[in-house]
Scaffold this motif. Structure first.
Motif, PDB file in Angstrom:
ATOM      1  N   TRP A 251      33.852 105.531  46.337  1.00 35.32           N
ATOM      2  CA  TRP A 251      35.154 106.416  46.262  1.00 35.32           C
ATOM      3  C   TRP A 251      34.374 107.354  45.105  1.00 35.32           C
ATOM      4  O   TRP A 251      35.487 108.016  45.122  1.00 35.32           O
ATOM      5  CB  TRP A 251      36.417 105.713  46.416  1.00 35.32           C
ATOM      6  N   LEU A 252      33.950 106.554  44.347  1.00 36.21           N
ATOM      7  CA  LEU A 252      34.104 107.586  43.006  1.00 36.21           C
ATOM      8  C   LEU A 252      33.153 109.101  43.428  1.00 36.21           C
ATOM      9  O   LEU A 252      32.902 109.852  42.494  1.00 36.21           O
ATOM     10  CB  LEU A 252      33.168 107.137  41.638  1.00 36.21           C
ATOM     11  N   LYS A 253      32.445 109.637  44.722  1.00 37.53           N
ATOM     12  CA  LYS A 253      31.528 110.217  45.082  1.00 37.53           C
ATOM     13  C   LYS A 253      32.798 111.628  44.913  1.00 37.53           C
ATOM     14  O   LYS A 253      32.474 113.086  44.451  1.00 37.53           O
ATOM     15  CB  LYS A 253      31.365 110.048  45.895  1.00 37.53           C
ATOM     16  N   TYR A 254      34.401 111.142  45.017  1.00 38.85           N
ATOM     17  CA  TYR A 254      35.221 112.128  45.495  1.00 38.85           C
ATOM     18  C   TYR A 254      35.645 112.497  43.534  1.00 38.85           C
ATOM     19  O   TYR A 254      36.633 113.615  43.337  1.00 38.85           O
ATOM     20  CB  TYR A 254      35.878 111.582  45.807  1.00 38.85           C
ATOM     21  N   THR A 255      34.753 111.931  42.125  1.00 35.94           N
ATOM     22  CA  THR A 255      35.892 112.361  41.201  1.00 35.94           C
ATOM     23  C   THR A 255      34.099 113.444  40.562  1.00 35.94           C
ATOM     24  O   THR A 255      34.275 113.522  39.442  1.00 35.94           O
ATOM     25  CB  THR A 255      36.182 111.395  40.479  1.00 35.94           C
ATOM     26  N   THR A 256      33.407 113.461  41.324  1.00 34.77           N
ATOM     27  CA  THR A 256      32.050 114.401  40.650  1.00 34.77           C
ATOM     28  C   THR A 256      31.739 115.105  41.025  1.00 34.77           C
ATOM     29  O   THR A 256      32.410 115.171  42.263  1.00 34.77           O
ATOM     30  CB  THR A 256      30.923 112.836  40.440  1.00 34.77           C
TER      31      THR A 256
END
Length: 324
Positions: A251-256
């Motif tokens: 889900w970190l891909k939505y923060t970068t």
């Protein structure tokens, strides 16, 4: 627009702009030339062993990554390419407001018959033009190398399948002696397929140019603006790596913002579906909607332009500190 102001900003930045453009043109040309010198079919067996690790860190299929278009596309993901574009954007963005303030030259500049809006717009336009020129240089280097690079063409012997066990074996002395040994790389890679990726690179530069300009608009020291922009870049890269390597934190891909910089994916789209490369959204499979090439460019470039606009708004309404 004050043309005298524009000419002065051009004179200040032209050497860095041309240096980054020439360096990126040469690097991309050599990188693609190296692709043409290595025949990946000989390493197919070894690479198959590394397939799980590769797929964890790659956004494209393993099979596509081994093709010539896939390997050429990875030129856009080389650290040198990203560093040159981002270095230009951060250098010019940080020099828009906090740079002259730190040097004590801002008041002298604004004492001339030029408004704050004209001053910062001149900086922004040169930064945007330089980003476009650098991305175009990367594409020109890749396109030129595709045109003039030749690749070794293997002529494998005929294979025969053994009945019952269904195993293929090569028949010796069946290679075509008249088969060409080298062929143009352009027979395997279409230069047009690299355009969406070059635009994606330009979008990345616009994003960091706008972000750094916004940070510079409210800051007083250039070193601090550069530190903020560089720290943001490093954190974003780390988030991207973590999101690709660990399923638990995907889900970190939505923060970068690097989830919006995937030139290898855009080349894959261009090779297999031109509509996907030039659309905002497309339906890959039934119910599975993906972001297209224009979607990547719109979100990255649009956010960057918003940063330029917000930075200009902040600068026009800010109380400037006294020279140190």
């Amino acid at each position: 627009m004050n043309l005298a102001m524009l000419r002065q900003v051009w004179r200040e930045s032209r050497l860095l702009m041309l240096g980054c453009s020439i360096a990126l043109f040469a690097f991309c040309w050599i990188r693609v030339w190296i692709v043409g010198r290595i025949d990946m079919s000989r390493f197919q067996g070894i690479l198959e062993i590394l397939r799980p690790e590769f797929e964890n860190f790659s956004a494209v299929d393993f099979e596509h990554a081994l093709t010539y278009p896939g390997r050429v596309a990875f030129t856009f993901t080389e650290p040198m390419v990203i560093i040159l574009v981002v270095a230009w954007a951060i250098a010019r963005g940080s020099d828009s407001v906090s740079g002259p303030l730190g040097r004590g030259t801002m008041e002298m500049m604004l004492s001339q018959p030029v408004s704050r809006f004209q001053y910062l717009m001149s900086k922004n336009l040169v930064c945007i033009f330089g980003t476009l020129l650098i991305a175009a240089s990367a594409y020109a280097g890749i396109a030129g190398s595709i045109t003039y690079t030749s690749v070794k063409k293997e002529s494998p012997p005929i294979k025969m399948q053994i009945p019952l066990v269904k195993i293929e074996v090569e028949i010796p002395f069946t290679k075509d002696p008249n088969a060409p040994t080298r062929m143009p790389l352009s027979d395997f890679v279409d230069r047009q397929d690299m355009i969406p990726s070059a635009l994606n690179l330009m979008g990345l530069g616009l994003f960091f140019g706008g972000f750094t300009t916004l940070m510079s608009a409210w800051d007083q020291y250039r070193w601090r603006t550069i530190a903020i922009a560089a720290g943001f870049l490093i954190i974003q890269l780390m988030l991207r790596v973590l999101s690709l390597s660990m399923e638990d934190v995907a889900w970190l891909k939505y923060t970068t913002i690097f989830s919006l910089y995937e030139p290898e994916v855009l080349v894959s789209y261009a090779v297999h579906s031109q509509d996907a490369a030039w659309s905002f959204l497309f339906e890959k499979t039934a119910g599975d909607w993906r972001l297209g090439g224009l979607g990547y460019l719109t979100l990255l470039g649009g956010t960057g332009l918003l940063g330029f606009a917000t930075g200009t708004w902040v600068f026009c309404r800010r109380d400037l500190p006294a020279p140190v």
